[in-house]
Each structure stands twice: as C-alpha cells, then as structure tokens.
Scaffold this motif. Sequence first.
Motif, PDB file in Angstrom:
ATOM      1  N   ALA B  16     -27.377  12.235  -6.671  1.00  0.00           N
ATOM      2  CA  ALA B  16     -28.087  12.205  -7.954  1.00  0.00           C
ATOM      3  C   ALA B  16     -29.583  12.032  -7.735  1.00  0.00           C
ATOM      4  O   ALA B  16     -30.408  12.641  -8.428  1.00  0.00           O
ATOM      5  N   VAL B  17     -29.927  11.208  -6.734  1.00  0.00           N
ATOM      6  CA  VAL B  17     -31.353  11.020  -6.428  1.00  0.00           C
ATOM      7  C   VAL B  17     -31.943  12.317  -5.867  1.00  0.00           C
ATOM      8  O   VAL B  17     -33.018  12.768  -6.280  1.00  0.00           O
ATOM      9  N   TYR B  18     -31.221  12.951  -4.932  1.00  0.00           N
ATOM     10  CA  TYR B  18     -31.717  14.221  -4.394  1.00  0.00           C
ATOM     11  C   TYR B  18     -31.872  15.245  -5.518  1.00  0.00           C
ATOM     12  O   TYR B  18     -32.813  16.041  -5.533  1.00  0.00           O
ATOM     13  N   ALA B  19     -30.940  15.216  -6.466  1.00  0.00           N
ATOM     14  CA  ALA B  19     -31.017  16.170  -7.576  1.00  0.00           C
ATOM     15  C   ALA B  19     -32.296  15.941  -8.381  1.00  0.00           C
ATOM     16  O   ALA B  19     -32.957  16.888  -8.794  1.00  0.00           O
ATOM     17  N   LEU B  20     -32.656  14.669  -8.575  1.00  0.00           N
ATOM     18  CA  LEU B  20     -33.881  14.382  -9.328  1.00  0.00           C
ATOM     19  C   LEU B  20     -35.121  14.827  -8.548  1.00  0.00           C
ATOM     20  O   LEU B  20     -36.068  15.366  -9.124  1.00  0.00           O
ATOM     21  N   VAL B  21     -35.099  14.612  -7.234  1.00  0.00           N
ATOM     22  CA  VAL B  21     -36.242  15.065  -6.440  1.00  0.00           C
ATOM     23  C   VAL B  21     -36.320  16.593  -6.494  1.00  0.00           C
ATOM     24  O   VAL B  21     -37.396  17.186  -6.676  1.00  0.00           O
ATOM     25  N   ALA B 147     -29.646   9.884 -13.872  1.00  0.00           N
ATOM     26  CA  ALA B 147     -29.851  11.295 -13.529  1.00  0.00           C
ATOM     27  C   ALA B 147     -29.280  12.190 -14.621  1.00  0.00           C
ATOM     28  O   ALA B 147     -29.916  13.151 -15.056  1.00  0.00           O
ATOM     29  N   VAL B 148     -28.083  11.866 -15.080  1.00  0.00           N
ATOM     30  CA  VAL B 148     -27.471  12.672 -16.140  1.00  0.00           C
ATOM     31  C   VAL B 148     -28.363  12.660 -17.390  1.00  0.00           C
ATOM     32  O   VAL B 148     -28.651  13.707 -17.982  1.00  0.00           O
ATOM     33  N   ALA B 149     -28.862  11.477 -17.737  1.00  0.00           N
ATOM     34  CA  ALA B 149     -29.704  11.367 -18.937  1.00  0.00           C
ATOM     35  C   ALA B 149     -30.953  12.227 -18.799  1.00  0.00           C
ATOM     36  O   ALA B 149     -31.363  12.914 -19.748  1.00  0.00           O
ATOM     37  N   ALA B 197     -43.198  11.751 -13.168  1.00  0.00           N
ATOM     38  CA  ALA B 197     -42.468  10.721 -13.903  1.00  0.00           C
ATOM     39  C   ALA B 197     -40.994  10.717 -13.499  1.00  0.00           C
ATOM     40  O   ALA B 197     -40.393   9.658 -13.296  1.00  0.00           O
ATOM     41  N   ILE B 198     -40.412  11.906 -13.349  1.00  0.00           N
ATOM     42  CA  ILE B 198     -39.005  11.980 -12.956  1.00  0.00           C
ATOM     43  C   ILE B 198     -38.823  11.418 -11.552  1.00  0.00           C
ATOM     44  O   ILE B 198     -37.888  10.651 -11.287  1.00  0.00           O
TER      45      ILE B 198
END
Lengths: 233, 290
Positions: B16-21, B147-149, B197-198
């Motif tokens: 989830a963290v990698y997805a945000l990056v 991450a979903v939010a 910000a993300i």
Amino acid sequence: MLTVEGLRSRYGRIEVLHGVDLFVGSGEIVTVVGANGAGKTTLLRCLSGVQPVSGGAITFRGEAMTCVPAYRRVARGLAQSPEGRQIFTNLSVEENLRLGAFIFADERVERDMADAFAMFPILREKRNQLAGGLSGGQQQMLAIARALMGRPACLLLDEPSMGLAPILVAQIFEVVKALKALDVTVLLVEQNAFGALSVADRGYVMETGRVTMGGSADELIADPRVREAYLGI
Amino acid sequence: MSDLLQFLASGVTVGAVYALVALGFTIIYNASDVVNFAQGEFVMLGGMISVAGVAAGLPLPLAALIAIAVTSAIGVALNTFAIEPARGAPVVSLIIITIGASIFIRGVTQIVLGKGTHRLPSFSGDEPLHVFGATVLPQSLWVTAGAVAIFVALWLFFTRTLTGRAVLATSNNRLAAQLVGINTRFVMTLSFALSAAIGALAGVLITPILPTSFEVGISLALKGFAAAMLGGMGSPKGALTGGLLLGLMEALTAGYISSHYKDAVAFFVILAVLFAFPRGLYGSNPTERV
Ligand SMILES: Nc1ncnc2c1ncn2[C@@H]1O[C@H](COP(=O)(O)OP(=O)(O)O)[C@@H](O)[C@H]1O
Ligand SMILES: [Mg+2]
C-alpha cells in the motif's frame, strides 16, 4: 477585430517571425497561405499565447492581447483549432467538446453541444467513443467543434485540410464557409492556397516569417506570382 | 497456511505504501512527463517532520498535518524553482534535476533534523489483531485504509471535479488544454503539491511500522518507481496494482527465500519490465503520448 503589428517570435535564438502585420475585420474570413515552414503555425501560436512573442503587438477587439496568458484568451473570444488537430485522444468525443467549453459552466453548454452535433452529425453518432479512434477527417471536425464550444468571436484554424482525402477537404472548406453565417470571424491558415482562397474574403501570403502580399481573395487567385508559387498553375 | 497469510498481510501493508509512492510518480509524470525521483523524499519528510513535531510536544494529528503541509510546500518549491525554469529541457535533464533535488532535500534534512532513526507512535496501539491465524498490527490497517481512502478521493477528484478534469486534460494533451482555457502552469503546481502531500501522508502512516531517517527516501523512491513501471507509468490503477504486487512479491521472497533478497525484488522488477513489457500492465502506448 484582430490587428497584428510587427509581430516577432523566435525558437531559442532563431527568429522565425520577422515583423508580421495583418488585420482581420469583424465577420471576415481571412486566410494566410504560404509554404511549409513560412511561420504560419508560429503566428497562430502567438495569437493564442502558447508561443512567446519577442516584439510587436496583438490587438483584439480593442484590447492589447500580447501579455494575456494563453488560458485567458478563450474567455476574450479567441479560440483555435490547432495544426495536427490535438484532440484529447484518451477522452470521449463528448468529453472533448465539454472541455472546449471548459471556461463556461452554464446551460448554454448543452445548447452549443447540440449545435455542434447538428453541424457535425457524425460526432453525435460517436459521442461516447474515444476521440483517438476517430478517422482523420472526424478528428478535424472534432477539433473545430471543440474550438467552437469556446464561443469564439474569432476562430483560428491551422491547416484544417492537412492530410485529408479530397472529398473531406471540400467538406471542411464548406464548414469554414458556413461559419460566416454563425457570425464567427475566421483566420484560416493553409498550405492549400486554392481551397483557402476560394472560401476567404481576403488573404495574405506569408514567406519565411514575413507577409509578402495581401489583398482580396479574388485578386490573389488572379495574381500571376501566387498562381505560380502556390496554385501550381 | 498461516505463514502464507502472514506474508500476504505484510505484503499488502508495504504494498500500500509502494502504491502511494507510485501514485506520486504517476501524478507528476502525467502533468509534466517528469519522473520525479524526489518522490521518496516526500515520504521521508512526512515521517521525519511528524517525528520532530511529536518530539516538540505536538499531538500526532497536528504534527502530521504540519508535516503534510510543509512537504506540499516543498513539492511546489521543487516545481517552481527547479522544474519550471527548465521547461523545454530534455526529459533526461529534468529527471537529473529531480535526483539533484532529492540529494539536496536529504542533506538539508540531515542538517536540520539530524541523523537519527525514529519511529512514530502507532495510531491505535500495538496490540496485534488475529485475523484467520495471521497477526496484524492495527497500524497495518491504518496504512491500508489510508491508501484506499487516498485512491478513492483521487478518483473522485479526477472524475467529479472541474479541476480534476483540467488535470486529466493537461496530461492527455498540454497544448490542447491551454487552447481550451486551462491554466496548465497551475495544474503543474497542483500536481507537485498533491504528489508531495500523498507522499508525506504515506510517510506518516508507515513510520510507526518502518522507522524513518533522512536516508529512507532513496529506497522508497526506487520501489515506488518499480511499482509505477510495473503498473505502467502514468496510470493510477497501475500504481495501485504495481504497488500491491511489488509488496506481495517482496513479502513472499522474504518469507520463502530469504529476507536478504527482499530488496533485490524491486531491481528485478524494473529490469524485467524494461526488457519484457516497457508499458507495464496498464501503461498507455508511448507513441500516443507524443
Ligand atoms: N518547436 C520548434 N523549434 C524550433 N524551430 C521551430 C519549431 N517549430 C517550428 N520551427 C521553425 O519555425 C519556422 C516556422 O515554422 P511553422 O510556424 O511551423 O511554419 P508553417 O506553419 O508555416 O509550416 C520553420 O523554419 C520551422 O522549422
Ligand atoms: Mg504549420
């Protein structure tokens, strides 16, 4: 309506417009013809504000435009259908049209869209398809329709006939003629000098960054220099 | 079986963290064609500034908000002072600028916030939950839900708002966007602010699980980049899929082979994608973007 005086523009250190003067009156169809590389696209890019101007002045409906940022020029009444169509390929036909009216948020958008569909029925048929899947002629129509969604007082058209089959070229020039009835002033840039001059009221000839001739469309079509250089007669 | 569940659970959290990056990479890439290798630094800043805020006695939510705001401002500054002036330069030069910026950000962070390694307190305790025989930290749920939010909020932003449509239009065709009256410079600024910000929010979410220091940005950038490549650079859906897949692959590698090889997975993914399918899973045709 639109006055251009001594307009200069450059790409990096190379100047490609060396002082262009021209005038478009309200309700006219004016064409700028010239060979590939003459600077026609650069001129229109300057008029829309997406190309830096290094000298001269653009006046539109009595207002100085030279320093107005590109994104404000649609609101001033200047819209462009650019060379190569530049449609939003990943978006649907309808979304393209809605983006043409990006600066408006009123109920007239729906009416304008209905008008656009009346003008180009094929676009209504394909309204939910991705614009990137349209044929070249359909993309050109979409580009023109999208520019019209910006409710321009003056429409800038860059090579709308480029790359189209002869029958479509004729159709596009018919559309340009029809714009006159809609009270839209048109500045039409074309390599297809004959097609452009046959729908225009007046024309200019551009050569390597300068306007070298100007006159009524009939005069230009009859001019031996124009006939030799651009009409191949 | 419960081993597998355990690996999957930790894979999803890290993924989830990698997805945000990766999402951060995607947003900036779409707005400007720049692959922003300072993306990992945004995550690091989110964690480090929050840590500093908490150490100064601020409540965690306030510290987190400040961290996100400061990081956004740094993202905007990166665009205004480094990317925008180089507009028109080859994309490779722009990428090198972002690498330079990331080194600069790391250096300044080290000077201002020190070299130490820090953790944030977990948002709702460290008492593990037992789900189908796997133990899951409550913080893992925070990360996943966060991450979903973010993905949902962004999807709504792109599909429902005028500004979101302006961003989409700009990423599809910058010239056409300008010609219909979209302020593409503002779109660029917004994209950098949003990406930063993300990234910072990801940093806040993960720092209770993975301790942070001024150095963590490099490997996060690399992994986010791998995830974005895998999903297809420029596709938010790809960022999500690529991030989760990379997280899962890492967790399974660490669990069944050896944790020594865990970090090699990202390199392997980058190479495999480059050689075998450069568009990634959901990437658009590169020629279509020109
Ligand atoms: N992006 C660019 N960078 C550098 N030179 C350019 C660029 N675009 C056009 N030119 C040059 O500017 C001149 C005018 O081009 P253009 O305005 O496209 O002419 P036209 O539309 O009449 O074919 C040409 O010599 C062309 O090579
Ligand atoms: Mg041209």
